[in-house]
Design an enzyme around this catalytic site. Structure first.
Site, PDB file in Angstrom:
ATOM      1  N   PRO A  45      -5.775 -12.720  -1.388  1.00 28.57           N
ATOM      2  CA  PRO A  45      -5.669 -13.460  -2.654  1.00 28.57           C
ATOM      3  C   PRO A  45      -4.383 -13.114  -3.392  1.00 28.57           C
ATOM      4  CG  PRO A  45      -7.277 -11.669  -2.864  1.00 28.57           C
ATOM      5  CD  PRO A  45      -6.828 -11.682  -1.430  1.00 28.57           C
ATOM      6  N   ASP A  46      -3.864 -14.066  -4.162  1.00 30.02           N
ATOM      7  CA  ASP A  46      -2.755 -13.716  -5.057  1.00 30.02           C
ATOM      8  C   ASP A  46      -3.348 -13.083  -6.313  1.00 30.02           C
ATOM      9  OD1 ASP A  46      -3.709 -15.843  -6.553  1.00 30.02           O
ATOM     10  OD2 ASP A  46      -2.039 -17.174  -6.164  1.00 30.02           O
ATOM     11  N   PHE A  47      -2.540 -12.912  -7.356  1.00 31.11           N
ATOM     12  CA  PHE A  47      -3.057 -12.301  -8.588  1.00 31.11           C
ATOM     13  C   PHE A  47      -3.561 -13.334  -9.585  1.00 31.11           C
ATOM     14  CE2 PHE A  47      -0.526  -8.009  -8.702  1.00 31.11           C
ATOM     15  CZ  PHE A  47      -1.377  -7.510  -7.748  1.00 31.11           C
ATOM     16  N   ARG A  48      -2.740 -14.359  -9.828  1.00 30.08           N
ATOM     17  CA  ARG A  48      -2.964 -15.165 -11.031  1.00 30.08           C
ATOM     18  C   ARG A  48      -3.563 -16.535 -10.783  1.00 30.08           C
ATOM     19  NH1 ARG A  48       1.448 -12.022 -11.457  1.00 30.08           N
ATOM     20  NH2 ARG A  48       1.446 -10.543 -13.195  1.00 30.08           N
ATOM     21  N   ASN A 118       5.917  -9.115  -2.369  1.00 26.17           N
ATOM     22  CA  ASN A 118       4.659  -8.826  -1.669  1.00 26.17           C
ATOM     23  C   ASN A 118       4.614  -7.392  -1.185  1.00 26.17           C
ATOM     24  OD1 ASN A 118       3.898 -11.348  -2.210  1.00 26.17           O
ATOM     25  ND2 ASN A 118       4.199 -12.173  -0.148  1.00 26.17           N
ATOM     26  N   ASP A 120       2.242  -6.611   1.193  1.00 30.16           N
ATOM     27  CA  ASP A 120       1.426  -6.653   2.411  1.00 30.16           C
ATOM     28  C   ASP A 120       2.203  -6.277   3.667  1.00 30.16           C
ATOM     29  OD1 ASP A 120       2.928  -8.999   2.915  1.00 30.16           O
ATOM     30  OD2 ASP A 120       1.353 -10.285   2.089  1.00 30.16           O
ATOM     31  N   HIS A 137       8.537  -4.475  -4.600  1.00 32.12           N
ATOM     32  CA  HIS A 137       7.424  -3.691  -5.147  1.00 32.12           C
ATOM     33  C   HIS A 137       6.828  -2.756  -4.093  1.00 32.12           C
ATOM     34  CE1 HIS A 137       6.941  -7.223  -8.207  1.00 32.12           C
ATOM     35  NE2 HIS A 137       7.946  -6.428  -8.489  1.00 32.12           N
TER      36      HIS A 137
HETATM   37  P1  CNA Z   1       0.934 -14.486  -8.689  1.00 33.98           P
HETATM   38  O1  CNA Z   1       1.320 -14.232 -10.103  1.00 33.98           O
HETATM   39  O2  CNA Z   1      -0.486 -14.340  -8.342  1.00 33.98           O
HETATM   40  O3  CNA Z   1       1.424 -15.973  -8.355  1.00 33.98           O
HETATM   41  C1  CNA Z   1       1.199 -16.541  -7.098  1.00 33.98           C
HETATM   42  C2  CNA Z   1       1.800 -17.928  -7.096  1.00 33.98           C
HETATM   43  O4  CNA Z   1       1.682 -18.419  -5.792  1.00 33.98           O
HETATM   44  C3  CNA Z   1       1.091 -18.906  -8.035  1.00 33.98           C
HETATM   45  O5  CNA Z   1       2.057 -19.566  -8.837  1.00 33.98           O
HETATM   46  C4  CNA Z   1       0.412 -19.894  -7.091  1.00 33.98           C
HETATM   47  O6  CNA Z   1       0.498 -21.213  -7.558  1.00 33.98           O
HETATM   48  C5  CNA Z   1       1.234 -19.760  -5.837  1.00 33.98           C
HETATM   49  N1  CNA Z   1       0.474 -19.969  -4.590  1.00 33.98           N
HETATM   50  C6  CNA Z   1      -0.741 -19.498  -4.246  1.00 33.98           C
HETATM   51  N2  CNA Z   1      -1.075 -19.881  -2.999  1.00 33.98           N
HETATM   52  C7  CNA Z   1      -0.018 -20.620  -2.559  1.00 33.98           C
HETATM   53  C8  CNA Z   1       0.264 -21.285  -1.345  1.00 33.98           C
HETATM   54  N3  CNA Z   1      -0.577 -21.284  -0.296  1.00 33.98           N
HETATM   55  N4  CNA Z   1       1.442 -21.939  -1.237  1.00 33.98           N
HETATM   56  C9  CNA Z   1       2.322 -21.972  -2.270  1.00 33.98           C
HETATM   57  N5  CNA Z   1       2.106 -21.358  -3.439  1.00 33.98           N
HETATM   58  C10 CNA Z   1       0.964 -20.676  -3.572  1.00 33.98           C
HETATM   59  O7  CNA Z   1       1.759 -13.578  -7.673  1.00 33.98           O
HETATM   60  P2  CNA Z   1       3.305 -13.186  -7.727  1.00 33.98           P
HETATM   61  O8  CNA Z   1       3.689 -12.864  -6.348  1.00 33.98           O
HETATM   62  O9  CNA Z   1       4.113 -14.133  -8.491  1.00 33.98           O
HETATM   63  O10 CNA Z   1       3.249 -11.863  -8.608  1.00 33.98           O
HETATM   64  C11 CNA Z   1       3.876 -10.715  -8.231  1.00 33.98           C
HETATM   65  C12 CNA Z   1       2.896  -9.613  -7.883  1.00 33.98           C
HETATM   66  C13 CNA Z   1       1.770 -10.081  -7.009  1.00 33.98           C
HETATM   67  C14 CNA Z   1       3.593  -8.609  -7.082  1.00 33.98           C
HETATM   68  O11 CNA Z   1       3.702  -7.423  -7.800  1.00 33.98           O
HETATM   69  C15 CNA Z   1       2.780  -8.391  -5.808  1.00 33.98           C
HETATM   70  O12 CNA Z   1       2.721  -7.055  -5.456  1.00 33.98           O
HETATM   71  C16 CNA Z   1       1.449  -8.921  -6.121  1.00 33.98           C
HETATM   72  N6  CNA Z   1       0.573  -9.361  -5.011  1.00 33.98           N
HETATM   73  C17 CNA Z   1       0.983  -9.316  -3.712  1.00 33.98           C
HETATM   74  C18 CNA Z   1       0.130  -9.706  -2.696  1.00 33.98           C
HETATM   75  C19 CNA Z   1       0.597  -9.638  -1.270  1.00 33.98           C
HETATM   76  O13 CNA Z   1       1.395  -8.759  -0.942  1.00 33.98           O
HETATM   77  N7  CNA Z   1       0.137 -10.538  -0.391  1.00 33.98           N
HETATM   78  C20 CNA Z   1      -1.147 -10.178  -2.999  1.00 33.98           C
HETATM   79  C21 CNA Z   1      -1.559 -10.197  -4.336  1.00 33.98           C
HETATM   80  C22 CNA Z   1      -0.669  -9.803  -5.328  1.00 33.98           C
END
Ligand code: CNA
Length: 290
Positions: A45-48, A118, A120, A137
């Site tokens: 999952p993402d964060f927001r 990311n 991951d 990060h």
């Molecule tokens: P966020 O704030 O959660 O934003 C994610 C963005 O991605 C949103 O604007 C969504 O609309 C968009 N999104 C989600 N799914 C898709 C998709 N399939 N295709 C295109 N767009 C999509 O996360 P950010 O990365 O902006 O915030 C930064 C944080 C999140 C960092 O400090 C990371 O460490 C942290 N994070 C990382 C992971 C990972 O490593 N996979 C997971 C969760 C959070």
């Protein structure tokens, strides 16, 4: 996939997808900023987003969900992080089509740098060369003892994370039953709120901002500084393209491709021509589920 063109007010350039494809063909220094959205298709999952991690934490009764990744909270109560870390634990040896697209840019000698937020470490499995990658990060790829700073391979603590246990460094922990709560606790080398970014970020970004000839921003809400401000320091004549599920209305892009990053990467590759086709066995493919 919805294509959004910039406003057509006087003096504002119109940047079409065909111009972008043309620029991508000619570019030799693509700077690509990525975020959690490029890995959601793999089940992280993402964060927001609505389904994101921050909306799965109500049981913790935190004033601010970001506290899960706050270094002060971690040193006082490491269990806050370790009770939910399993939810974002990365799979091993998988990557998405968008990761494969970055690799394609690298193989074609067109990648200046991938600045990923990311944690991951999936860029590693996609074969992105460390010299082309800034993990802004940090990542789950390694972990360190808070006390003696010994460093471990990240997967060494994955079983603890899956079982919601706090991993501890055996050499510190054995004498310290009475010591501070964080004594000997092992923390993944991800940058928590309150910690500074890796030095590599600051070393690279100044020159890369001057050198890049095309900027792609993919799968991020651009809410976390200083990564969120990278584009503000890149000359405005450099084309900047956003690929994201949700629009970022407060940000100034020449072209916004709204949709899932894997589907848009696939569309871009098909427009680039047969030499840009990415073999399907290389990545986890499910363009419909994310
Ligand atoms: P966020 O704030 O959660 O934003 C994610 C963005 O991605 C949103 O604007 C969504 O609309 C968009 N999104 C989600 N799914 C898709 C998709 N399939 N295709 C295109 N767009 C999509 O996360 P950010 O990365 O902006 O915030 C930064 C944080 C999140 C960092 O400090 C990371 O460490 C942290 N994070 C990382 C992971 C990972 O490593 N996979 C997971 C969760 C959070």
């Amino acid at each position: 996939i919805k294509l959004r063109l910039p406003a057509t007010k006087d003096g504002k350039r119109i940047y079409s997808i065909s111009q972008f494809i043309n620029d991508l063909r000619l570019s030799s220094n693509v700077l690509i900023i990525t975020g959690a959205g490029i890995s959601t298709s793999l089940g992280i999952p993402d964060f927001r987003s609505i389904q994101g991690l921050y909306n799965q934490l109500s049981h913790l009764h935190l004033n601010d969900p970001q506290l899960v990744f706050d270094i002060n909270e971690f040193t006082k109560r490491p269990e806050t992080f370790y009770s939910v870390a399993h939810l974002i634990l990365p799979p091993e040896d998988k990557f998405s089509l968008l990761h494969a697209f970055i690799r394609m840019l690298q193989d074609k000698k067109q990648l200046l740098r991938n600045y990923t937020q990311n944690i991951d470490n999936l860029e590693y499995y996609a074969g992105i060369d460390p010299s082309k990658l800034i993990q802004c990060h940090g990542s789950f790829g390694t972990a360190s003892c808070l006390t003696c700073r010994s460093r471990f391979a990240g997967p060494k603590i994955f079983n603890h994370i899956k079982q919601k246990q706090i991993p501890r460094c055996s050499s510190c922990w054995k004498n310290t039953q009475e010591a501070a709560i964080s004594y000997g606790v092992i923390k993944p080398d991800i940058t928590f709120f309150g910690e500074d970014l890796p030095k590599k970020f600051y070393k690279s970004i100044v020159n890369d901002s001057k050198k890049c000839d095309l900027v792609l921003v993919v799968g991020t809400s651009l809410k976390v500084e200083p990564v969120a401000s990278i584009i503000d320091n890149i000359p405005r004549r450099i084309p900047r393209v956003l690929i994201n599920k949700d629009p970022l209305p407060d940000r100034d892009f020449d072209l916004t491709l709204l949709g899932y990053s894997d589907a848009i990467a696939s569309l871009i590759c098909s427009k680039m021509g047969p030499e840009w086709s990415i073999p399907h066995h290389q990545f986890e493919q499910d363009l419909t589920s994310d």
